[in-house]
Design a protein around this motif. Sequence first.
Motif, PDB file in Angstrom:
ATOM      1  N   GLU A  43     -12.052  22.738  68.484  1.00 35.10           N
ATOM      2  CA  GLU A  43     -13.133  21.765  68.540  1.00 35.10           C
ATOM      3  C   GLU A  43     -13.870  21.608  67.219  1.00 35.10           C
ATOM      4  O   GLU A  43     -14.324  20.523  66.882  1.00 35.10           O
ATOM      5  N   ARG A  44     -14.012  22.723  66.494  1.00 37.83           N
ATOM      6  CA  ARG A  44     -14.752  22.676  65.231  1.00 37.83           C
ATOM      7  C   ARG A  44     -14.477  23.939  64.441  1.00 37.83           C
ATOM      8  O   ARG A  44     -13.919  24.907  64.958  1.00 37.83           O
ATOM      9  N   ILE A  45     -14.910  23.920  63.195  1.00 35.53           N
ATOM     10  CA  ILE A  45     -14.802  25.064  62.298  1.00 35.53           C
ATOM     11  C   ILE A  45     -16.222  25.547  62.024  1.00 35.53           C
ATOM     12  O   ILE A  45     -17.133  24.725  61.824  1.00 35.53           O
ATOM     13  N   GLU A  46     -16.414  26.862  62.028  1.00 35.67           N
ATOM     14  CA  GLU A  46     -17.731  27.439  61.763  1.00 35.67           C
ATOM     15  C   GLU A  46     -17.609  28.583  60.769  1.00 35.67           C
ATOM     16  O   GLU A  46     -16.533  29.154  60.599  1.00 35.67           O
ATOM     17  N   LEU A  47     -18.738  28.920  60.174  1.00 40.22           N
ATOM     18  CA  LEU A  47     -18.838  30.091  59.316  1.00 40.22           C
ATOM     19  C   LEU A  47     -19.585  31.150  60.115  1.00 40.22           C
ATOM     20  O   LEU A  47     -20.752  30.964  60.471  1.00 40.22           O
ATOM     21  N   ALA A  48     -18.891  32.243  60.435  1.00 38.50           N
ATOM     22  CA  ALA A  48     -19.489  33.313  61.229  1.00 38.50           C
ATOM     23  C   ALA A  48     -20.495  34.098  60.387  1.00 38.50           C
ATOM     24  O   ALA A  48     -20.490  34.028  59.153  1.00 38.50           O
ATOM     25  N   ARG A  49     -21.345  34.846  61.046  1.00 40.39           N
ATOM     26  CA  ARG A  49     -22.355  35.653  60.350  1.00 40.39           C
ATOM     27  C   ARG A  49     -21.757  36.614  59.336  1.00 40.39           C
ATOM     28  O   ARG A  49     -22.361  36.917  58.328  1.00 40.39           O
ATOM     29  N   ASP A  50     -20.552  37.101  59.636  1.00 41.52           N
ATOM     30  CA  ASP A  50     -19.892  38.045  58.728  1.00 41.52           C
ATOM     31  C   ASP A  50     -19.083  37.322  57.644  1.00 41.52           C
ATOM     32  O   ASP A  50     -18.251  37.932  56.986  1.00 41.52           O
ATOM     33  N   GLU A  51     -19.341  36.036  57.477  1.00 41.30           N
ATOM     34  CA  GLU A  51     -18.722  35.186  56.452  1.00 41.30           C
ATOM     35  C   GLU A  51     -17.229  34.958  56.652  1.00 41.30           C
ATOM     36  O   GLU A  51     -16.512  34.654  55.709  1.00 41.30           O
ATOM     37  N   ARG A  52     -16.757  35.077  57.882  1.00 37.06           N
ATOM     38  CA  ARG A  52     -15.383  34.677  58.191  1.00 37.06           C
ATOM     39  C   ARG A  52     -15.414  33.215  58.618  1.00 37.06           C
ATOM     40  O   ARG A  52     -16.326  32.790  59.319  1.00 37.06           O
ATOM     41  N   ILE A  53     -14.401  32.482  58.197  1.00 35.06           N
ATOM     42  CA  ILE A  53     -14.255  31.104  58.657  1.00 35.06           C
ATOM     43  C   ILE A  53     -13.494  31.168  59.975  1.00 35.06           C
ATOM     44  O   ILE A  53     -12.421  31.778  60.052  1.00 35.06           O
ATOM     45  N   VAL A  54     -14.079  30.576  61.019  1.00 37.13           N
ATOM     46  CA  VAL A  54     -13.483  30.658  62.352  1.00 37.13           C
ATOM     47  C   VAL A  54     -13.295  29.266  62.941  1.00 37.13           C
ATOM     48  O   VAL A  54     -14.011  28.324  62.602  1.00 37.13           O
ATOM     49  N   ALA A  55     -12.303  29.169  63.820  1.00 36.78           N
ATOM     50  CA  ALA A  55     -12.070  27.960  64.596  1.00 36.78           C
ATOM     51  C   ALA A  55     -12.634  28.204  65.990  1.00 36.78           C
ATOM     52  O   ALA A  55     -12.346  29.233  66.602  1.00 36.78           O
ATOM     53  N   VAL A  56     -13.434  27.279  66.471  1.00 41.83           N
ATOM     54  CA  VAL A  56     -13.958  27.378  67.827  1.00 41.83           C
ATOM     55  C   VAL A  56     -12.966  26.666  68.734  1.00 41.83           C
ATOM     56  O   VAL A  56     -12.752  25.454  68.625  1.00 41.83           O
ATOM     57  N   CYS A  57     -12.333  27.452  69.612  1.00 46.46           N
ATOM     58  CA  CYS A  57     -11.295  26.946  70.508  1.00 46.46           C
ATOM     59  C   CYS A  57     -11.857  26.850  71.917  1.00 46.46           C
ATOM     60  O   CYS A  57     -12.592  27.744  72.370  1.00 46.46           O
ATOM     61  N   GLY A  58     -11.506  25.782  72.600  1.00 50.83           N
ATOM     62  CA  GLY A  58     -11.983  25.596  73.952  1.00 50.83           C
ATOM     63  C   GLY A  58     -10.866  25.309  74.926  1.00 50.83           C
ATOM     64  O   GLY A  58      -9.821  24.753  74.566  1.00 50.83           O
ATOM     65  N   ARG A  59     -11.110  25.730  76.155  1.00 49.94           N
ATOM     66  CA  ARG A  59     -10.218  25.424  77.280  1.00 49.94           C
ATOM     67  C   ARG A  59     -11.125  25.325  78.492  1.00 49.94           C
ATOM     68  O   ARG A  59     -11.734  26.332  78.889  1.00 49.94           O
ATOM     69  N   GLY A  60     -11.255  24.140  79.037  1.00 53.64           N
ATOM     70  CA  GLY A  60     -12.202  23.944  80.128  1.00 53.64           C
ATOM     71  C   GLY A  60     -13.615  24.242  79.648  1.00 53.64           C
ATOM     72  O   GLY A  60     -14.040  23.761  78.612  1.00 53.64           O
ATOM     73  N   ARG A  61     -14.319  25.111  80.376  1.00 55.02           N
ATOM     74  CA  ARG A  61     -15.689  25.471  79.973  1.00 55.02           C
ATOM     75  C   ARG A  61     -15.739  26.702  79.080  1.00 55.02           C
ATOM     76  O   ARG A  61     -16.795  27.085  78.619  1.00 55.02           O
ATOM     77  N   ASP A  62     -14.589  27.326  78.832  1.00 56.31           N
ATOM     78  CA  ASP A  62     -14.548  28.539  78.009  1.00 56.31           C
ATOM     79  C   ASP A  62     -14.409  28.196  76.534  1.00 56.31           C
ATOM     80  O   ASP A  62     -13.713  27.257  76.160  1.00 56.31           O
ATOM     81  N   ARG A  63     -15.082  28.987  75.680  1.00 58.38           N
ATOM     82  CA  ARG A  63     -15.018  28.841  74.226  1.00 58.38           C
ATOM     83  C   ARG A  63     -14.789  30.213  73.603  1.00 58.38           C
ATOM     84  O   ARG A  63     -15.321  31.210  74.077  1.00 58.38           O
ATOM     85  N   GLN A  64     -14.011  30.252  72.536  1.00 59.17           N
ATOM     86  CA  GLN A  64     -13.801  31.487  71.797  1.00 59.17           C
ATOM     87  C   GLN A  64     -13.557  31.148  70.341  1.00 59.17           C
ATOM     88  O   GLN A  64     -12.880  30.175  70.016  1.00 59.17           O
ATOM     89  N   SER A  65     -14.132  31.967  69.462  1.00 60.35           N
ATOM     90  CA  SER A  65     -13.913  31.808  68.031  1.00 60.35           C
ATOM     91  C   SER A  65     -12.737  32.664  67.606  1.00 60.35           C
ATOM     92  O   SER A  65     -12.617  33.810  68.023  1.00 60.35           O
ATOM     93  N   LEU A  66     -11.898  32.075  66.765  1.00 65.67           N
ATOM     94  CA  LEU A  66     -10.708  32.759  66.268  1.00 65.67           C
ATOM     95  C   LEU A  66     -10.702  32.618  64.749  1.00 65.67           C
ATOM     96  O   LEU A  66     -10.892  31.514  64.242  1.00 65.67           O
ATOM     97  N   PRO A  67     -10.514  33.725  64.021  1.00 66.53           N
ATOM     98  CA  PRO A  67     -10.460  33.592  62.558  1.00 66.53           C
ATOM     99  C   PRO A  67      -9.434  32.538  62.159  1.00 66.53           C
ATOM    100  O   PRO A  67      -8.322  32.499  62.691  1.00 66.53           O
ATOM    101  N   ILE A  68      -9.810  31.688  61.239  1.00 70.15           N
ATOM    102  CA  ILE A  68      -8.939  30.581  60.821  1.00 70.15           C
ATOM    103  C   ILE A  68      -7.604  31.099  60.294  1.00 70.15           C
ATOM    104  O   ILE A  68      -6.575  30.445  60.439  1.00 70.15           O
TER     105      ILE A  68
END
Length: 94
Positions: A43-68
């Motif tokens: 859905e989008r790309i974010e910068l995590a607090r620990d300075e990792r670039i992550v992809a926010v992945c969604g399926r239905g109502r669930d969301r999870q960040s995964l390192p890019i």
Amino acid sequence: MIEEATVDCYTDSERIMGWFTVIEEHLAVPFETTVLGVPVTVERIELARDERIVAVCGRGRDRQSLPILDLPLPTPPPHGADWIAAYRRWLGAG
């Protein structure tokens, strides 16, 4: 690409922010991919607090960040995925 992402960056934090900015700007989201055999939408790309670039992945109502760097890209990859490849090269991860 590496030079473009890190121009005028003097610290590691600034370089990561440079990479985040160009990836967020160039990567066409949303797009579909498969993570651990499950179809998800990046859905989008974010910068995590620990300075990792992550992809926010969604399926239905669930969301999870995964390192890019761990994100499996679909075939064909979305427009702008070459920036992720350049980021991997810069980190020496691929």
